[in-house]
Design a protein around this motif. Structure first.
Motif, PDB file in Angstrom:
ATOM      1  N   ASP A   1     -23.749-113.632  51.170  1.00 33.12           N
ATOM      2  CA  ASP A   1     -22.829-112.863  52.008  1.00 33.12           C
ATOM      3  C   ASP A   1     -22.359-111.594  51.300  1.00 33.12           C
ATOM      4  O   ASP A   1     -22.101-110.582  51.949  1.00 33.12           O
ATOM      5  CB  ASP A   1     -21.615-113.707  52.400  1.00 33.12           C
TER       6      ASP A   1
ATOM      7  N   HIS B   1     -22.071-117.778  49.550  1.00 32.35           N
ATOM      8  CA  HIS B   1     -21.118-116.687  49.363  1.00 32.35           C
ATOM      9  C   HIS B   1     -21.752-115.503  48.633  1.00 32.35           C
ATOM     10  O   HIS B   1     -21.434-114.346  48.935  1.00 32.35           O
ATOM     11  CB  HIS B   1     -19.877-117.184  48.622  1.00 32.35           C
TER      12      HIS B   1
ATOM     13  N   TYR C   1     -22.639-123.692  48.094  1.00 31.04           N
ATOM     14  CA  TYR C   1     -21.557-122.799  48.536  1.00 31.04           C
ATOM     15  C   TYR C   1     -21.623-121.470  47.787  1.00 31.04           C
ATOM     16  O   TYR C   1     -21.445-120.402  48.373  1.00 31.04           O
ATOM     17  CB  TYR C   1     -20.185-123.440  48.336  1.00 31.04           C
TER      18      TYR C   1
END
Length: 82
Positions: free
Chosen positions: A20, A17, A13
């Protein structure tokens, strides 16, 4: 670097992120305490490409698509349908 060899779900995760947010593999690796090659291999192993075409036109990922003369027929070079 870290002793454990596997990435946890939380690590994955964090990688997602961070990508991103535009961080590099090296920056992500420093944040997670892993090697940057571990991050790049994880991304390469699980990347999903979204195939999008122009409106009313099918997606074409043939490497010869810009100079191919086989419109609306099967290309002999790559075998793809245009």
């Amino acid at each position: 670097m870290s002793d454990n060899k596997h990435l946890t779900l939380d690590n994955r995760y964090d990688i997602q992120h961070s990508l991103d947010d535009g961080l590099s593999f090296k920056a992500i690796a420093l944040n997670l305490g892993k090697d940057c090659s571990t991050i790049s291999k994880e991304v390469k192993r699980h990347i999903i490409f979204e195939k999008k075409g122009a409106p009313y036109r099918p997606f074409n990922d043939c490497i010869h698509r810009f100079h191919c003369k086989h419109n609306a027929s099967a290309c002999q070079v790559c075998g793809s349908q245009h």
